[in-house]
Design an enzyme around this catalytic site. Structure first.
Site, PDB file in Angstrom:
ATOM      1  N   ASP A 176       9.413 -75.476 -17.263  1.00 52.25           N
ATOM      2  CA  ASP A 176       9.745 -76.714 -17.960  1.00 52.25           C
ATOM      3  C   ASP A 176      11.206 -76.738 -18.374  1.00 52.25           C
ATOM      4  OD1 ASP A 176       8.621 -79.198 -19.406  1.00 52.25           O
ATOM      5  OD2 ASP A 176       9.776 -78.165 -20.943  1.00 52.25           O
ATOM      6  N   GLU A 195      10.215 -77.877 -12.924  1.00 50.36           N
ATOM      7  CA  GLU A 195      10.142 -79.200 -13.547  1.00 50.36           C
ATOM      8  C   GLU A 195      11.576 -79.698 -13.682  1.00 50.36           C
ATOM      9  OE1 GLU A 195      10.317 -82.217 -16.613  1.00 50.36           O
ATOM     10  OE2 GLU A 195      10.937 -80.159 -17.038  1.00 50.36           O
TER      11      GLU A 195
END
Length: 675
Positions: free
Chosen positions: A287, A329
């Site tokens: 992330d 991501e």
């Protein structure tokens, strides 16, 4: 053959690496596998670390070896067997039967243990990849949907324990489902132990963060830094009274960016990654990966050091746990995105998978405009990815939709970029006259004109409007739009990621604001709790639109899994379309060429049959409908919102029995009876 001694190892009568490995892992197969994998991957680890940490690399490699040996010793035997299996099947993420499902644990099943109660649903849908949204312990209260992590080694208390997570991964493996877990790399919660120890005065932990005594450096950085959340988190730095410093906080004041220029941070995160791998996690979603490296005078995104660090983490993980894959991501432009899968010396060595954000944006753009020319331009300019990697393709995700349409692409399609982005925001917020969409504006930025959009797939595709104030035809059109979008992400190549509830066409949850922890963030409008009682009623009602969507989606998954042309090592290539309402893709696979047609309009479109015939010859099989086509007539009719997957007749054996299955589906499904 003995393992070569690397420059940082001592030399004596016996290779010291072998001695160190055997002292921890013994002389059995585990030690042999570790040494062989070290021989394969440690040179890349060393090279990548030297690109970032330079002269500190020798000591760092020594520290990492100890850390990795400890993790290797702790790796369960079942996962060591999975490691060997994945080494023998390195394309496991690329295979056509890979279909993903994305959900929040609590909103899908309550707890980790509760997930096992709904595995029949995932099995029936054909899911082989399950992404449970942030489940590691976040800070109490506001936590950015779980992305402000307080403890990477503890599961959120209301979801269960780390033992529950390990038990779930074992159960999922029995169902041939791989678990995906989020790992936030850019920042930690203000309440994380590292931040607490920094505030307590420990210099070692203060060095884990980007902290400044005055505004001199923050102001210098801010000259070019963009704002991620201008509405509720303006700026990129937050003053902390306890630390007596300005802390870098890209996303929210309670999310402290970590300092990846400090090799201690690298060691900490590698240890976390290997710990998660040893619980049975098979994919880590990296992330906010684009933000981890900071450099004055830049926007501090997508810098080369990001890819060096990622390659080093992946190389180390491959040595200890080769069954683990990395998913980046990175919601960035195509020219930046391709580097997360690897280019140049990094090719195929960074992440195994990345989100194809551009495809998602172009799907919604084409659906609103009924014109695919911008999509042709954008996809046609996309750089080729390494053949060993895969895209994550999706119609919707947990996040908002940002209109990542470049001015250059828009101009090439005869559009003004600013005006088109404004049109898309107006259309999907329902402000544009005649719009079928019912979305909400998220994070409007008056300075740039950006307005992102929240909303469920079904509501954005028109079903909420159709059921509330439309006609029966409007309902059918909305269902057809949903099915069309699903067909594109199923056919493009990569892992199609289905967001929870989309398989039943769940509408916006307008009650999200009743929860005070969600009220300020309207993305929760498309993050409903799964209404299992209503789902049972939908599946029992052959006239319910959610039933139609579910039936069509299951069918697409079955056809996809039997079609080798959809292996992700093959790229989809855009064919020039004879009609702007149609998107044409071709996939050139060793077992036969595949041509895909998608009609983004409510019109029946007629095109020259040669558009398909030039690629496939005189005859073809259309896999979704299950019919054989004579490609010699002059014209091919493509129905409103229709998706068509053509392959050569000789390739039909790869989907043996498919036409019969589809014919049976057509005979029983309300999708083909409703007219």
């Amino acid at each position: 053959m003995p393992i070569p001694t690397l420059p940082w190892t001592r030399t004596d009568e016996r290779n010291p690496l072998e001695a160190r490995v055997e002292s921890v892992l013994g002389r059995g197969p585990a030690a042999t596998s570790f040494r062989l994998r070290w021989q394969r991957w440690s040179p890349g680890l060393d090279e990548s670390l030297r690109a970032v940490y330079a002269e500190r690399t020798d000591d760092l490699m020594d520290r990492l070896l100890e850390l990795m040996l400890t993790a290797a010793r702790q790796r369960p035997e079942a996962l060591r067997e999975l490691d060997e299996q994945r080494l023998l099947q390195p394309d496991w993420l690329q295979r056509p039967e890979m279909v993903g499902y994305v959900c929040y644990t609590d909103r899908f099943a309550g707890t980790l243990r509760g997930v096992t109660e709904h595995l029949d649903h995932l099995d029936e849908l054909g899911v082989r990849y399950l992404h449970l949204m942030p489940l590691l312990k976040p800070r109490p209260g506001e936590n950015d949907g779980g992305y402000a992590v307080m403890d990477y080694r503890t599961v959120r208390e209301d979801l269960g324990t780390m033992d529950d997570l390990a038990e779930l991964t074992g159960t999922l493996r029995e169902h041939q489902i791989s678990l995906v877990v989020d790992l936030v790399l850019n920042h930690v919660a203000r309440e994380h132990e590292w931040a607490e120890r920094a505030r307590a005065g420990e210099q070692r932990y203060r060095d884990y963060f980007m902290a400044f005594d005055d505004r001199t450096m923050p102001d210098a950085y801010e000259q070019v830094l963009p704002e991620v959340f201008p509405d509720f988190a303006p700026g990129n730095f937050t003053w902390d009274d306890e630390l007596q410093a300005w802390v870098w906080t890209t996303f929210n004041s309670y999310q402290w960016d970590v300092n990846w220029a400090n090799p201690d941070v690298f060691c900490e995160f590698l240890d976390v990654i290997l710990h998660l791998a040893n619980q049975g996690v098979e994919v880590v979603r990296l992330d906010a990966i684009a933000f981890i490296w900071k450099q004055l005078g830049t926007v501090c995104q997508n810098l080369p050091q990001v890819h060096d660090i990622t390659e080093a983490l992946r190389a180390a993980a491959r040595i200890v746990a080769p069954a683990l894959a990395f998913k980046a991501e990175a919601i960035v432009g195509p020219d930046d995105l391709i580097h997360y899968l690897g280019t140049g010396r990094h090719s195929g060595l960074v992440s195994d998978m990345a989100y194809h954000n551009s495809l998602m944006v172009q799907l919604w753009s084409s659906l609103a405009s009924r014109d695919t020319r911008l999509m042709e331009v954008a996809l046609g300019r996309f750089p080729a990815k390494p053949t060993s990697t895969t895209w994550g393709t999706y119609v919707r995700c947990h996040d908002d939709i940002g209109w990542a349409v470049t001015d250059e692409d828009a101009a090439a399609a005869g559009l003004d970029g600013f005006s088109h982005r404004r049109f898309l925001s107006d259309f999907y917020s329902g402000e544009f006259m005649g719009s079928f969409a019912r979305g909400l504006v998220f994070q409007a930025n008056p300075a740039t004109g950006d307005r992102r959009i929240s909303g469920s797939l079904a509501s954005l595709a028109g079903l909420e409007h159709a059921l509330g104030e439309g006609s029966r035809q409007d309902v059918w059109d909305a269902v057809d739009r949903i099915n069309l979008l699903h067909a594109v992400v199923m056919g493009f190549g990569g892992i199609p990621l289905l967001y929870m509830g989309d398989e039943f066409a769940l509408l916006n949850d307008h009650q999200f604001a009743e929860d005070p922890t969600h009220a300020a963030d309207n993305r929760w409008v498309h993050r409903p709790r799964m209404p299992w009682r209503e789902v049972a009623q939908v599946l029992a009602d052959p006239q319910h639109p959610g039933n139609w969507v579910h039936a069509a989606l299951k069918h697409l998954v079955q056809v996809r899994g039997a079609t080798p042309q959809l292996h992700a090592s093959v790229e989809s290539r855009v064919l020039p379309s004879p009609d702007p309402r149609l998107l044409l893709l071709v996939r050139e696979h060793p077992l036969g060429t595949m041509v895909q047609l998608y009609n983004f309009s409510s019109d029946q479109v007629h095109i020259p049959m040669g558009t398909v015939g030039e690629q496939l010859g005189e005859r073809a099989v259309e896999l979704i409908g299950g019919y054989e086509y004579d490609l010699r007539p002059p014209v091919l009719a493509v129905g409103r919102y229709q998706a068509m997957w053509f392959v050569e007749p000789e390739a039909r054996g790869v989907s043996r029995g498919t036409p019969a299955r589809i014919t049976a589906f057509r005979a029983s499904s309300p999708l083909f009876q409703r007219g």
